[in-house]
Design a protein around this motif. Structure first.
Motif, mmCIF file in Angstrom:
data_model
loop_
_atom_site.group_PDB
_atom_site.id
_atom_site.type_symbol
_atom_site.label_atom_id
_atom_site.label_comp_id
_atom_site.label_asym_id
_atom_site.label_seq_id
_atom_site.Cartn_x
_atom_site.Cartn_y
_atom_site.Cartn_z
ATOM 1 N N GLY A 58 0.816 -1.211 0.000
ATOM 2 C CA GLY A 58 0.000 0.000 0.000
ATOM 3 C C GLY A 58 0.845 1.254 0.000
ATOM 4 O O GLY A 58 0.498 2.256 -0.631
ATOM 5 N N LEU A 59 1.976 1.215 0.714
ATOM 6 C CA LEU A 59 2.862 2.371 0.765
ATOM 7 C C LEU A 59 3.452 2.667 -0.604
ATOM 8 O O LEU A 59 3.518 3.827 -1.022
ATOM 9 N N VAL A 60 3.837 1.618 -1.317
ATOM 10 C CA VAL A 60 4.390 1.812 -2.663
ATOM 11 C C VAL A 60 3.323 2.402 -3.584
ATOM 12 O O VAL A 60 3.583 3.340 -4.331
ATOM 13 N N GLN A 61 2.102 1.866 -3.493
ATOM 14 C CA GLN A 61 1.014 2.386 -4.326
ATOM 15 C C GLN A 61 0.702 3.835 -3.961
ATOM 16 O O GLN A 61 0.457 4.661 -4.830
ATOM 17 N N MET A 62 0.682 4.150 -2.664
ATOM 18 C CA MET A 62 0.360 5.502 -2.221
ATOM 19 C C MET A 62 1.437 6.478 -2.669
ATOM 20 O O MET A 62 1.146 7.609 -3.037
ATOM 21 N N HIS A 63 2.706 6.039 -2.650
ATOM 22 C CA HIS A 63 3.787 6.919 -3.093
ATOM 23 C C HIS A 63 3.578 7.311 -4.552
ATOM 24 O O HIS A 63 3.712 8.487 -4.917
ATOM 25 N N ASP A 64 3.223 6.326 -5.393
ATOM 26 C CA ASP A 64 2.955 6.636 -6.799
ATOM 27 C C ASP A 64 1.762 7.575 -6.926
ATOM 28 O O ASP A 64 1.760 8.488 -7.738
ATOM 29 N N PHE A 65 0.726 7.361 -6.113
ATOM 30 C CA PHE A 65 -0.465 8.204 -6.173
ATOM 31 C C PHE A 65 -0.134 9.636 -5.753
ATOM 32 O O PHE A 65 -0.563 10.594 -6.390
ATOM 33 N N LEU A 66 0.652 9.783 -4.677
ATOM 34 C CA LEU A 66 0.985 11.119 -4.188
ATOM 35 C C LEU A 66 1.873 11.877 -5.165
ATOM 36 O O LEU A 66 1.836 13.103 -5.219
#
Length: 156
Positions: A58-66
């Motif tokens: 989730g952190l990796v996905q959120m980093h891309d989203f941010l």
């Protein structure tokens, strides 16, 4: 009485005749307690491992989203591709994909990030413009930037 009551009475009377040593009972309780503790710790650590893996994904996905998801895919040049060993076979038809212009809001987001703005400025703009989602603020700001307007917040 009936046969069930007689069976229960006989079983309880037999149990009363057995000698029970307190040390033996205590040792058995300790042994069972230790095995239950081990099982609980194994279950907790397995659950923690699964949760940790999920959080990292989730952190990796959120980093891309941010970051706005504006990363462009690597495209290799035709010269860098290896030669096809069997040119007689027909290559499969490529699947049609959306171009950057077909993705709604892509130009606006690119304009927002290319102007030097980041997520923190998007949050400030969302509060300023009374929007619930900072992504909507990024799109609106990108539209204004493409129209040549200045935003009320300077890029960070």
């Amino acid at each position: 009485m009936n046969q069930f009551d007689d069976g229960i009475r006989e079983g309880m009377a037999e149990g009363e005749r057995l000698p029970t040593d307190a040390a033996v009972v205590y040792a058995r309780v300790q042994e069972l307690s230790l095995s239950y503790r081990r099982r609980r710790r194994i279950a907790q650590s397995a659950g923690s491992a699964v949760l940790g893996v999920g959080l990292m994904a989730g952190l990796v996905q959120m980093h891309d989203f941010l970051q706005g998801g504006t990363a462009t895919p690597q495209v290799t040049s035709p010269a860098a591709r290896p030669a096809d060993p069997s040119p007689s076979k027909a290559a499969p038809a490529p699947t049609p994909s959306k171009t950057e212009e077909e993705i709604p809001g892509r130009r606006e987001l690119d304009a927002f990030f290319n102007a030097g703005y980041h997520w923190a400025e998007a949050e400030k703009l969302a509060r300023l413009w009374h929007l619930d989602d900072p992504t909507d603020a990024k799109v609106m700001a990108g539209r204004r930037l493409l129209a040549g307007e200045r935003l009320p917040i300077a890029p960070g």
